[in-house]
Structure formats: structure tokens, C-alpha cells
Design a protein around this motif. Sequence first.
Motif, PDB file in Angstrom:
ATOM      1  N   ALA A   1     -20.541   5.072  44.583  1.00 36.45           N
ATOM      2  CA  ALA A   1     -19.973   6.245  43.912  1.00 36.45           C
ATOM      3  C   ALA A   1     -18.624   5.922  43.298  1.00 36.45           C
ATOM      4  O   ALA A   1     -18.348   6.260  42.133  1.00 36.45           O
ATOM      5  CB  ALA A   1     -19.848   7.404  44.908  1.00 36.45           C
ATOM      6  N   ALA A   2     -17.765   5.250  44.074  1.00 35.95           N
ATOM      7  CA  ALA A   2     -16.432   4.922  43.570  1.00 35.95           C
ATOM      8  C   ALA A   2     -16.508   3.941  42.405  1.00 35.95           C
ATOM      9  O   ALA A   2     -15.803   4.090  41.399  1.00 35.95           O
ATOM     10  CB  ALA A   2     -15.583   4.344  44.702  1.00 35.95           C
ATOM     11  N   ALA A   3     -17.382   2.930  42.525  1.00 37.46           N
ATOM     12  CA  ALA A   3     -17.516   1.930  41.459  1.00 37.46           C
ATOM     13  C   ALA A   3     -18.032   2.567  40.172  1.00 37.46           C
ATOM     14  O   ALA A   3     -17.515   2.297  39.079  1.00 37.46           O
ATOM     15  CB  ALA A   3     -18.449   0.803  41.899  1.00 37.46           C
ATOM     16  N   LEU A   4     -19.037   3.424  40.280  1.00 35.49           N
ATOM     17  CA  LEU A   4     -19.578   4.084  39.097  1.00 35.49           C
ATOM     18  C   LEU A   4     -18.547   5.011  38.455  1.00 35.49           C
ATOM     19  O   LEU A   4     -18.464   5.114  37.230  1.00 35.49           O
ATOM     20  CB  LEU A   4     -20.837   4.877  39.457  1.00 35.49           C
ATOM     21  CG  LEU A   4     -22.067   4.059  39.850  1.00 35.49           C
ATOM     22  CD1 LEU A   4     -23.244   4.979  40.141  1.00 35.49           C
ATOM     23  CD2 LEU A   4     -22.443   3.065  38.764  1.00 35.49           C
ATOM     24  N   ALA A   5     -17.756   5.688  39.300  1.00 36.01           N
ATOM     25  CA  ALA A   5     -16.708   6.568  38.767  1.00 36.01           C
ATOM     26  C   ALA A   5     -15.657   5.755  38.011  1.00 36.01           C
ATOM     27  O   ALA A   5     -15.226   6.145  36.913  1.00 36.01           O
ATOM     28  CB  ALA A   5     -16.056   7.357  39.905  1.00 36.01           C
ATOM     29  N   VAL A   6     -15.253   4.624  38.585  1.00 35.96           N
ATOM     30  CA  VAL A   6     -14.257   3.769  37.932  1.00 35.96           C
ATOM     31  C   VAL A   6     -14.807   3.224  36.617  1.00 35.96           C
ATOM     32  O   VAL A   6     -14.139   3.268  35.573  1.00 35.96           O
ATOM     33  CB  VAL A   6     -13.840   2.611  38.865  1.00 35.96           C
ATOM     34  CG1 VAL A   6     -13.005   1.580  38.103  1.00 35.96           C
ATOM     35  CG2 VAL A   6     -13.040   3.145  40.045  1.00 35.96           C
ATOM     36  N   VAL A   7     -16.039   2.714  36.667  1.00 31.33           N
ATOM     37  CA  VAL A   7     -16.662   2.170  35.454  1.00 31.33           C
ATOM     38  C   VAL A   7     -16.799   3.252  34.394  1.00 31.33           C
ATOM     39  O   VAL A   7     -16.451   3.041  33.216  1.00 31.33           O
ATOM     40  CB  VAL A   7     -18.047   1.566  35.778  1.00 31.33           C
ATOM     41  CG1 VAL A   7     -18.816   1.255  34.496  1.00 31.33           C
ATOM     42  CG2 VAL A   7     -17.889   0.297  36.603  1.00 31.33           C
TER      43      VAL A   7
END
Length: 311
Positions: A172-178
Motif C-alpha cells: 500500500a505504501a509503495a503504491l501510494a508513493v509511486v
Amino acid sequence: MASGLAALLDDVAAIAKVAAASLDDVGAAAGKASAKAVGVVVDDTAVTPGYAVGFTPDRELPIVWKIALGSLRNKFLFLLPGALALSAFAPWLITPLLMLGGAYLSYEASEKILEAFVTHEEVDQPEEFALSSAALEKEKVAGAIRTDLILSAEIMAISLASVSEETLLIQAAALAVVGFLITVGVYGVVGFIVKMDDIGLHLAKGERPALKALGRAMVKGMPSLLNGLTLVGTAAMLWVGGGIIVHGLEHLHISPIPHWVEGFSHWAGQVPGVGAITGWLAFAAGSAVVGLVLGAVIIAATHFVPKKGGH
């Protein structure tokens, strides 16, 4: 009391270490995911300026801003929750959905190539004379956001596939950052592109000869840049779409196509000194050919077959 405070500080330090490690994991996952999605990002950046060019200068950046906000809504309200639900409950669907998106990208690129070679009689449309109207602006923005939804879905799906082994929280965090960084990067570049001619005009009116020359070059180069972006966007769609199909077929153990493309890449990668570059270019070229063939098949199925049946 002192020992209790020391224990509390130890706990805080331990939590901080866990948080730092999690941030490192998120950063690594985001970097891996964004690298995989770079082809679609190129396509997104190449496609979007066309929706803002042609309006009066005072409306260009507001239009880009509206599209960027729509892109963020697409990613955070629809695609991110959907991607996480997919990862949690139906991870087996990720590859087929990726391949479906790859087929769509291949179709879009192939249709653009077909249109470039098929002559059309130019017919003036009434809306062409009202480019600054609020109605047309609303229509253009809505069309850009719809296109962004498709490209963003592909970006999120590719990113999700890249971090599928991570925990749901890291995903979730990685997709939000990307999603956030790609949106800022893409629409920052788009904003510069659509205002490049205005910036060039401003520089051309200055006093310094070097800046005046740069300004004139920017104004004169704008049409060529837009045409170049169209070519790059089309190439990126074929390379990315075909590459997704190749990887999907390999993942599903279907057809010899992945072996052909990988074999071509391996052969091209044996060039001394630049093997990594030539190998990558060969894989991209092979993927583009796969995308072009698939796109042509889809075009034939959706355009020519129905027409033939109607006679």
C-alpha cells in the motif's frame, strides 16, 4: 523512575528502528515498482500534452492542473484500493489483468500507426472554432482523465506485480508513493511542455543574445517536440504492451514467443562492452513486434470482421 524512563526510551528507539526499516522497505519497493512502470510513464507523459495544446495560454496550466487532480483521484480513490483488494483476495488475477492492459496498449499503438498511413479527408468540426469554450475544455479534461485512468491502472498493476511478495502494508505504501511521485513528475513535465512556447517567447524578448536564441529555438521546436512525443508515446505503448504480453505468457507457460524474444535479447546482449544496452534494446524491439502483431489482430477483429459480416 529512571529505569522506567530508560525502558521507555529503549522502546521508542526500537519502534524508531522498525519504522526506519519499514521506510527503507517502502523506498526499495517503490523504486522497484516505479522502474518497472517507466514505459507507461513515458507514454502518459507523451500523450497528455495533446489535451492542453490549442487552448488559450491562460487556460493551459489550469487544464493540466485539473487533469493532474483527476489522475490523483483515479489512483487513490479507485486504483489503489482495487489493487490492494486484488492482491489480498485474488492475486492470480494480476497477470491476466496485466495482459489485458498490455493488449489494450498494443491495440491503441497499432491503431495510431494505421491512422498515420491511412489518409483521411480533413473536415472542419464546429468545436475546432471554440477551443477556449468552457464546454470543450470540460470535454477535453474528461477525455484526458479517462485516458489517464487506463494508463494509471496499468502503472498500478505493473507496480503491484513488482511488489507482490511484500506485506500488504508495504504494498500500500509503495503504491501510494509511486502513484504520487509519478503524477507529480508526469504533470510537471506536461506543464512545462505546454508552456514551452510561452517561455520561449518571453526569453526571445529579453536582452541577452544567448537567451533570445534559446527562446526562438524553443518556439520553433515546439511542433517538432509534440510530433516527437507522439512517436515516443506510440513506441512506448508497443514496447510496454508487448513486453507485458511476453512476460505474461512466460508466467503462464504459454507459447514459444517468450523464448524467441528472450533468445533474441540474449543474442544481441553478447556485443562486447554494450551488451546490456543492446540486449535491452533487442528485448524492447521484440516486445514491440509482439505488440504490433497483437494490435493488428485486434484491429482486424474489431474493425474489418464486423464490416465484412455486414455486407
